[in-house]
Design an enzyme around this catalytic site. Structure first.
Site, PDB file in Angstrom:
ATOM      1  N   GLY A 127       0.920  -1.068  -0.070  1.00 31.22           N
ATOM      2  CA  GLY A 127      -0.021   0.076   0.021  1.00 31.22           C
ATOM      3  C   GLY A 127       0.919   1.088   0.043  1.00 31.22           C
ATOM      4  O   GLY A 127       2.073   1.186   0.076  1.00 31.22           O
ATOM      5  N   GLY A 128       0.189   2.416  -0.220  1.00 29.34           N
ATOM      6  CA  GLY A 128       0.868   3.628   0.038  1.00 29.34           C
ATOM      7  C   GLY A 128       1.571   4.127  -1.278  1.00 29.34           C
ATOM      8  O   GLY A 128       1.286   3.480  -2.478  1.00 29.34           O
ATOM      9  N   TYR A 164      11.462   6.514  -0.990  1.00 30.17           N
ATOM     10  CA  TYR A 164      12.806   6.343  -1.590  1.00 30.17           C
ATOM     11  C   TYR A 164      13.749   5.352  -0.506  1.00 30.17           C
ATOM     12  O   TYR A 164      13.636   5.478   0.595  1.00 30.17           O
ATOM     13  CB  TYR A 164      13.969   7.789  -1.384  1.00 30.17           C
ATOM     14  N   CYS A 199       5.494   9.792   0.307  1.00 33.01           N
ATOM     15  CA  CYS A 199       4.477   8.995   0.708  1.00 33.01           C
ATOM     16  C   CYS A 199       3.190   9.618   0.182  1.00 33.01           C
ATOM     17  O   CYS A 199       2.290   9.794   0.518  1.00 33.01           O
ATOM     18  CB  CYS A 199       4.372   9.078   2.196  1.00 33.01           C
ATOM     19  N   LEU A 222       6.186   3.989   6.716  1.00 33.55           N
ATOM     20  CA  LEU A 222       5.492   2.302   6.673  1.00 33.55           C
ATOM     21  C   LEU A 222       4.808   2.039   5.425  1.00 33.55           C
ATOM     22  O   LEU A 222       4.041   3.078   4.700  1.00 33.55           O
ATOM     23  CB  LEU A 222       4.467   2.445   7.788  1.00 33.55           C
ATOM     24  N   ILE A 252       4.736   6.969  -3.089  1.00 33.98           N
ATOM     25  CA  ILE A 252       6.156   6.795  -3.436  1.00 33.98           C
ATOM     26  C   ILE A 252       7.078   7.071  -2.365  1.00 33.98           C
ATOM     27  O   ILE A 252       6.746   7.832  -1.462  1.00 33.98           O
ATOM     28  CB  ILE A 252       6.689   7.576  -4.775  1.00 33.98           C
ATOM     29  N   GLY A 274       7.245  -3.354   5.080  1.00 28.77           N
ATOM     30  CA  GLY A 274       7.427  -3.086   6.541  1.00 28.77           C
ATOM     31  C   GLY A 274       7.684  -1.640   6.793  1.00 28.77           C
ATOM     32  O   GLY A 274       7.039  -0.574   6.209  1.00 28.77           O
ATOM     33  N   LEU A 275       8.815  -1.304   7.175  1.00 30.24           N
ATOM     34  CA  LEU A 275       9.273  -0.002   7.764  1.00 30.24           C
ATOM     35  C   LEU A 275      10.725   0.427   7.222  1.00 30.24           C
ATOM     36  O   LEU A 275      11.690  -0.115   6.655  1.00 30.24           O
ATOM     37  CB  LEU A 275       9.099   0.266   9.183  1.00 30.24           C
TER      38      LEU A 275
END
Length: 214
Positions: free
Chosen positions: A75-76, A80, A177, A147, A78, A159-160
């Site tokens: 999900g989410g 880096y 994001c 995240l 863009i 993940g993160l």
């Protein structure tokens, strides 16, 4: 599991690895797992790479600076990844741990907040914007950790990422994001003497604590 006792969470230190094969390995792990498979945390760094979530908008990449962009299945929007950034992939069976997605996200964020607090840095959540943020002296808010997750059949991948000691310039070529003008920061610029490998090990420990809570 027949015994009702969860196997210990495994923490793997992968070092610096290319993004695509690591993503494929995550999917392979998730496809092969069963009710007895231990949950795993994969700690790594990546060479310079942009990733765009499955519903991500390409226009959030503001200009092409030569860094590869990979469309992926989390999900989410863009983000880096680059050397000096801690990335931890959480391969977790949420159903087995009786975790809802919202609680899972909260625990991940709390692990980051607790790690930073141990080093004297106050950080916080921002409503409606997953991740962890710090308030700067000039009154602005900057993102220090992002995240992005995929939940399939009750199990997570991705993940993160925590910015530790990296070149932040590539963030200026995107809306991080999906937020135009979102400032980003890192532990080095906030006076924390953390090396990426040490931060990864410590953060993995905080994640294990959060995930093993009742």
């Amino acid at each position: 599991m027949n015994s009702g006792v969860l196997p210990p969470i495994r923490v793997r230190q992968l070092g610096r690895v290319d993004y695509r094969p690591t993503w494929q390995a995550m999917n392979d792990f998730s496809a092969a797992r069963n009710g007895d498979t231990p949950d795993e945390l994969w700690c790594c760094e990546h060479p310079p790479t942009y990733t765009l979530g499955q519903a991500g908008k390409p226009e959030h990449r503001l200009h092409d600076n030569g860094i590869a962009l990979i469309q992926i299945d989390r999900g989410g929007q863009i983000t880096y990844h680059g050397p000096g950034q801690v990335v931890i992939y959480l391969l977790v069976d949420l159903n087995r741990r009786h975790l809802k997605v919202k609680d899972f996200v909260w625990r991940i964020e709390q692990a980051i907040i607790d790690l930073l607090a141990e080093h004297g840095l106050v950080s916080r959540r921002v409503d409606g914007a997953p991740g962890v943020y710090v308030d700067r002296n000039d009154g602005t808010v900057a993102k220090i950790a992002a995240l992005g997750l995929r939940i399939r059949r009750g199990c997570s991948t991705h993940g993160l990422s925590l910015n530790v000691d990296m070149d932040l310039l590539p963030f200026s070529a995107i809306n991080p994001c999906g937020y135009a003008g979102m400032a980003v920061t890192q532990t080095r610029d906030l006076g924390l003497a953390l090396q990426p490998a040490d931060a990864a090990a410590a953060l993995a420990g905080e994640l294990v604590k959060q995930l093993e809570k009742a």
